[in-house]
Design a protein around this motif. Structure first.
Motif, PDB file in Angstrom:
ATOM      1  N   UNK A  65       6.270   8.189 -14.645  1.00 35.66           N
ATOM      2  CA  UNK A  65       6.980   8.075 -13.378  1.00 35.66           C
ATOM      3  C   UNK A  65       6.464   9.118 -12.385  1.00 35.66           C
ATOM      4  N   UNK A  66       6.295  10.347 -12.864  1.00 35.57           N
ATOM      5  CA  UNK A  66       5.771  11.405 -12.001  1.00 35.57           C
ATOM      6  C   UNK A  66       4.351  11.076 -11.564  1.00 35.57           C
ATOM      7  N   UNK A  67       3.570  10.462 -12.469  1.00 41.32           N
ATOM      8  CA  UNK A  67       2.196  10.094 -12.135  1.00 41.32           C
ATOM      9  C   UNK A  67       2.143   9.104 -10.979  1.00 41.32           C
ATOM     10  N   UNK A  68       3.120   8.187 -10.910  1.00 39.06           N
ATOM     11  CA  UNK A  68       3.140   7.215  -9.824  1.00 39.06           C
ATOM     12  C   UNK A  68       3.318   7.897  -8.476  1.00 39.06           C
TER      13      UNK A  68
ATOM     14  N   UNK B 289      -1.523   3.031  -9.946  1.00 35.31           N
ATOM     15  CA  UNK B 289      -0.152   2.671  -9.594  1.00 35.31           C
ATOM     16  C   UNK B 289       0.229   1.339 -10.226  1.00 35.31           C
ATOM     17  N   UNK B 290      -0.671   0.364 -10.139  1.00 37.41           N
ATOM     18  CA  UNK B 290      -0.399  -0.948 -10.728  1.00 37.41           C
ATOM     19  C   UNK B 290      -0.215  -0.872 -12.231  1.00 37.41           C
ATOM     20  N   UNK B 291      -1.068  -0.099 -12.911  1.00 33.66           N
ATOM     21  CA  UNK B 291      -0.957   0.048 -14.364  1.00 33.66           C
ATOM     22  C   UNK B 291       0.366   0.692 -14.752  1.00 33.66           C
ATOM     23  N   UNK B 292       0.787   1.712 -13.992  1.00 30.71           N
ATOM     24  CA  UNK B 292       2.064   2.382 -14.281  1.00 30.71           C
ATOM     25  C   UNK B 292       3.240   1.440 -14.043  1.00 30.71           C
ATOM     26  N   UNK B 293       3.191   0.660 -12.982  1.00 28.62           N
ATOM     27  CA  UNK B 293       4.281  -0.269 -12.688  1.00 28.62           C
ATOM     28  C   UNK B 293       4.433  -1.301 -13.800  1.00 28.62           C
ATOM     29  N   UNK B 294       3.306  -1.751 -14.351  1.00 26.05           N
ATOM     30  CA  UNK B 294       3.355  -2.740 -15.431  1.00 26.05           C
ATOM     31  C   UNK B 294       3.832  -2.104 -16.731  1.00 26.05           C
ATOM     32  N   UNK B 295       3.363  -0.897 -17.022  1.00 22.63           N
ATOM     33  CA  UNK B 295       3.675  -0.249 -18.301  1.00 22.63           C
ATOM     34  C   UNK B 295       5.118   0.223 -18.383  1.00 22.63           C
ATOM     35  N   UNK B 296       5.678   0.654 -17.249  1.00 23.83           N
ATOM     36  CA  UNK B 296       7.039   1.191 -17.273  1.00 23.83           C
ATOM     37  C   UNK B 296       8.078   0.086 -17.442  1.00 23.83           C
ATOM     38  N   UNK B 297       9.120   0.417 -18.166  1.00 18.94           N
ATOM     39  CA  UNK B 297      10.243  -0.497 -18.331  1.00 18.94           C
ATOM     40  C   UNK B 297      11.239  -0.276 -17.207  1.00 18.94           C
ATOM     41  N   UNK B 298      11.607  -1.316 -16.493  1.00 18.52           N
ATOM     42  CA  UNK B 298      12.578  -1.193 -15.421  1.00 18.52           C
ATOM     43  C   UNK B 298      13.974  -0.910 -15.957  1.00 18.52           C
ATOM     44  N   UNK B 299      14.850  -0.413 -15.110  1.00 18.31           N
ATOM     45  CA  UNK B 299      16.214  -0.099 -15.548  1.00 18.31           C
ATOM     46  C   UNK B 299      17.019  -1.368 -15.820  1.00 18.31           C
TER      47      UNK B 299
ATOM     48  N   UNK C 193       8.561  -5.046 -11.139  1.00 14.15           N
ATOM     49  CA  UNK C 193       7.559  -3.990 -11.310  1.00 14.15           C
ATOM     50  C   UNK C 193       6.276  -4.560 -11.903  1.00 14.15           C
ATOM     51  N   UNK C 194       6.406  -5.462 -12.865  1.00 12.39           N
ATOM     52  CA  UNK C 194       5.219  -6.076 -13.467  1.00 12.39           C
ATOM     53  C   UNK C 194       4.422  -6.883 -12.437  1.00 12.39           C
ATOM     54  N   UNK C 195       5.127  -7.701 -11.665  1.00 12.02           N
ATOM     55  CA  UNK C 195       4.457  -8.526 -10.653  1.00 12.02           C
ATOM     56  C   UNK C 195       3.871  -7.641  -9.555  1.00 12.02           C
ATOM     57  N   UNK C 196       4.628  -6.627  -9.141  1.00  8.41           N
ATOM     58  CA  UNK C 196       4.128  -5.699  -8.134  1.00  8.41           C
ATOM     59  C   UNK C 196       2.868  -4.991  -8.616  1.00  8.41           C
ATOM     60  N   UNK C 197       2.824  -4.629  -9.906  1.00  3.15           N
ATOM     61  CA  UNK C 197       1.628  -4.002 -10.456  1.00  3.15           C
ATOM     62  C   UNK C 197       0.418  -4.924 -10.410  1.00  3.15           C
ATOM     63  N   UNK C 198       0.637  -6.209 -10.650  1.00  3.11           N
ATOM     64  CA  UNK C 198      -0.454  -7.176 -10.551  1.00  3.11           C
ATOM     65  C   UNK C 198      -0.970  -7.267  -9.118  1.00  3.11           C
ATOM     66  N   UNK C 199      -0.049  -7.291  -8.170  1.00  2.00           N
ATOM     67  CA  UNK C 199      -0.443  -7.347  -6.755  1.00  2.00           C
ATOM     68  C   UNK C 199      -1.201  -6.082  -6.346  1.00  2.00           C
ATOM     69  N   UNK C 200      -0.745  -4.914  -6.844  1.00  2.00           N
ATOM     70  CA  UNK C 200      -1.385  -3.650  -6.476  1.00  2.00           C
ATOM     71  C   UNK C 200      -2.854  -3.630  -6.889  1.00  2.00           C
ATOM     72  N   UNK C 201      -3.153  -4.191  -8.062  1.00  2.00           N
ATOM     73  CA  UNK C 201      -4.540  -4.227  -8.527  1.00  2.00           C
ATOM     74  C   UNK C 201      -5.410  -5.081  -7.607  1.00  2.00           C
TER      75      UNK C 201
END
Length: 286
Positions: free
Chosen positions: A2-5, A50-60, A68-76
């Motif tokens: 999370x901090x890395x993002x 950023x995209x990799x972190x969004x995909x790897x992290x579990x949302x609340x 977050x997963x879809x957003x990570x795909x778009x970020x790439x």
């Protein structure tokens, strides 16, 4: 992670500011336009990370996790498919399509074609790698979920998330294969809008979650402040105002991107702090 993002967004901002200073504080039309400057490596690397972190992290929540997963795909895609160059360059590319040497104003068509070919080759190579990796990632996810048969581990929402990711993946694959030229010229903008929509939706989901967690019978002093609602309202207000200013030519797209990224960093920092477990009081010695 999370901090890395947040760190990745800060790094991107520092790179853009430094490059702007190097060019006499002349802002480009958008943050994406810095792809064509020495800031390219940080721009691409930050968005890929950023995209990799969004995909790897579990949302609340499950909806947040899917977004977050879809957003990570778009970020790439935003990272590896650059925004179009300015109008002058696009005009030169069009005119050089029929010219053989130089245009009347002295533009070297060989250089123009070389730049255009290099950008196309980058997109072809990187999108091929991304599509292969994405396909393997979705396949691996299906296998892992199917093998984990523990009750309550994966429910309907998990498969819905996989189906949405597969739909986005299939759309990108079909678009890239069937209309590569069109993909190269428009995919960046489509992915950027998709990323923005996912970020906005995640903020609103958290605002709604916190609103539902408020206990109506609790005294006002004990009601938790809904920080996400404040961020969501600021995000909507700023986006609406900046869109109007951009469409009327008062401001460039640069400011819209910077403010949205900044608000996302604020939101993510707030949520990260919220996820830190509270310290337990030490038991008194016997």
């Amino acid at each position: 992670m999370r901090i890395a993002m947040v760190a990745l967004l800060v790094g991107l901002g520092v790179s853009v500011i430094y490059q702007t200073a190097q060019q006499g504080w002349h802002l480009l039309s958008s943050v994406s336009a810095y792809y064509y400057t020495p800031a390219q490596s940080i721009f691409v690397g930050s968005l890929i990370g950023l995209g990799a972190c969004m995909i790897a992290l579990r949302g609340t929540t499950d909806p947040e996790d899917v977004l977050l997963n879809i957003g990570g795909m778009f970020a790439a895609v935003v990272a590896i498919v650059p925004t179009g160059r300015d109008n002058d360059f696009r005009t030169a590319v069009r005119l050089c399509g029929v010219a053989t040497d130089k245009l009347p104003d002295g533009v070297d068509c060989l250089s123009v074609r070389a730049l255009e070919a290099a950008a196309r080759a980058n997109v072809e190579n990187n999108m091929f790698a991304l599509l292969v990796l994405g396909g393997l990632g979705i396949l691996a996810t299906v296998v892992i979920v199917a093998r984990e048969r523990r009750p309550g581990r994966h429910g309907r929402s998990t498969w819905i998330g996989i189906a949405v990711a597969l739909l986005v993946y299939a759309s990108a694959l079909g678009f890239f294969v069937a209309a590569e030229d069109r993909f190269i010229s428009t995919a960046h903008y489509v992915a950027a809008l998709g990323l923005f929509a996912c970020i906005l939706a995640v903020v609103f989901i958290n605002a709604r979650r916190h609103q539902q967690e408020r206990t109506p019978d609790a005294p006002p002093a004990q009601l938790p402040r809904n920080r996400y609602s404040v961020i969501a309202l600021v995000l909507i207000g700023a986006t609406g105002l900046l869109l109007v200013l951009w469409l009327t030519g008062v401001l460039t797209l640069f400011w819209l991107e910077i403010i949205v990224a900044g608000l996302f960093a604020v939101f993510w920092t707030v949520q990260t702090v919220e996820q830190i477990p509270a310290e337990t009081a030490e038991e008194p010695p016997a």
